[in-house]
Design an enzyme around this catalytic site. Structure first.
Site, PDB file in Angstrom:
ATOM      1  CG  HIS A 256      -2.294   0.599   0.898  1.00  0.00           C
ATOM      2  ND1 HIS A 256      -2.464   1.708   0.111  1.00  0.00           N
ATOM      3  CD2 HIS A 256      -3.555   0.202   1.255  1.00  0.00           C
ATOM      4  CE1 HIS A 256      -3.731   2.008   0.012  1.00  0.00           C
ATOM      5  NE2 HIS A 256      -4.429   1.099   0.687  1.00  0.00           N
TER       6      HIS A 256
ATOM      7  CG  ASP B 279      -4.115   4.171  -5.317  1.00  0.00           C
ATOM      8  OD1 ASP B 279      -4.517   3.409  -6.222  1.00  0.00           O
ATOM      9  OD2 ASP B 279      -3.830   5.360  -5.510  1.00  0.00           O
TER      10      ASP B 279
END
Length: 395
Positions: free
Chosen positions: A368, A372
């Site tokens: 992450h 995204d």
């Protein structure tokens, strides 16, 4: 001019290497690029090629020896030339045959404690095992404390015989299995994973495999697999999604210029990720041949340094084991890994009616810090579209 043969560092956390075998004997001639020795790292058994033409001389390490990275273990000299002494200067070191790590491998610093050097890996192990590093005497160059020193001290601390009730069978993992455990634990606890899952109609992929499966194997001498198709498709899709092909290094996102696909494969009691370099520029037949050769070398314990270096994205396929779906752990500093399940017939809605179609589940694990959810979803959608029209992407 004499060339020093040193224990090479083939991965960023490597401190030592185990000499498995010399492919040449003392006094034997060797050509540049010819296999010279086999070493075992925590990842695999690898062949190391000679950096120069000459005669192997002054062998200082033998099969079974565990040697610190950078230590001279032999020399390549001219016929009739004596190997240099330890005090000789300006040797030409043996360099790894691995390609540049695509500018993606971070520099691992070495810290100092109580006058002795200790690597972050050794310090981490000392903390995990409760070992006082100030009491250790390092066995590495210049007295550096290695991971093996910490593990040896930890073993001494816990060497008292167990009680009868605790005397259960245990299994000691191999070096590959031990590192796999360390790396997956480190990745899982330090990389913020998230997962995106997609069920894909693999009908066109199955048809393309059946159609091309007879022509390419005849020309290339190998058998096409669904994994070959997926590698080729993924490599071409990754060109359009640089963040998925990126790396996280020292707080920075590095966009890799090459698309090198790592392929996870089981060897013995561990897993090794071999690498197909520049897969986006390789045709289906070339990928199949590379995959076959890598598989054969991995199973025979004859991998080369370049075979496991520089991956920018990894695929792990357990479909041949009849696994429907699973989630894979990212291999840092890569930003993602794709887990592929088996192709099975399922009842799905098609044009408003139930239909039986060959379906496949893909699970994308992402870091992450680099990717995204929206980027991951768009990438996986692109893969799904390409799988529905595979030959369009493989022209």
């Amino acid at each position: 001019m004499a060339f020093s043969v040193v224990m090479p560092a083939l991965e960023m956390a490597q401190e030592t290497g185990k000499l498995v075998a010399w492919r040449k004997t003392e006094g034997e001639s060797v050509a540049k690029g010819e296999p010279l020795l086999e070493i075992e790292t925590d990842k695999a058994v690898l062949e190391v090629e000679s950096p120069a033409e000459g005669v192997l001389a002054g062998i200082k390490a033998h099969a079974g020896d565990v040697v610190a990275v950078g230590k001279v273990i032999a020399w390549i000299v001219r016929p009739g030339e004596a190997p240099p002494t330890e005090a000789s200067s300006s040797p030409s070191p043996l360099t790894s045959t691995a390609p540049p790590p695509n500018a993606s491998a971070p520099v691992i610093p070495v810290s100092t404690t109580a006058g002795a050097q200790i690597s972050p890996k050794a310090r981490r192990l000392a903390k995990e095992h409760g070992v006082d590093i100030t009491r250790l005497r390092g066995s590495g160059p210049g007295g550096e404390i290695l991971a093996s020193d910490v593990l040896a001290a930890a073993g001494t601390k816990s060497s008292s015989p167990p009680a009868a009730s605790e005397n259960k069978e245990v299994e000691t993992p191999s070096s590959i299995g031990r590192l796999m455990a360390e790396r997956t634990a480190q990745s899982w606890t330090t990389v913020p994973h998230f997962f995106v899952v997609r069920d894909i109609d693999a009908g066109a992929l199955v048809e393309a495999h059946a159609r091309l499966g007879s022509s390419i194997p005849h020309a290339r001498g190998t058998k096409l697999t669904h994994t070959d198709f997926l590698i080729a498709i993924l490599a071409r899709i990754l060109v359009r999604h640089p963040r998925i092909n990126a790396s996280w290094n020292d707080g920075l996102i590095r966009l890799n210029q090459e698309v090198n696909i790592g392929l996870a494969m089981a060897v013995g009691d561990g897993v090794v990720a071999t690498v197909i370099h520049n897969a986006d520029r390789a045709d289906l037949g070339e990928i199949a041949v590379q995959r076959r050769d890598l598989t054969e070398r991995a199973r025979a314990g004859r991998l080369r340094p370049s075979d496991i270096a520089g991956a920018t994205f990894t695929i792990s396929n357990l479909g041949m084991y009849h696994v429907d779906a699973f989630s894979a752990i990212i291999s840092p500093p890569q930003a993602a890994i794709l887990a592929v399940g088996s192709i099975t017939e399922r009842v799905v809605p098609l044009n408003g009616r139930p239909a039986i179609r060959p379906m496949m589940t893909l699970t994308l694990s992402c870091d992450h810090r680099v990717v995204d959810g929206a980027r991951a979803a768009v990438f996986l959608n692109g893969v799904a579209e390409a799988v529905r029209e595979p030959e369009k992407w493989l022209r």
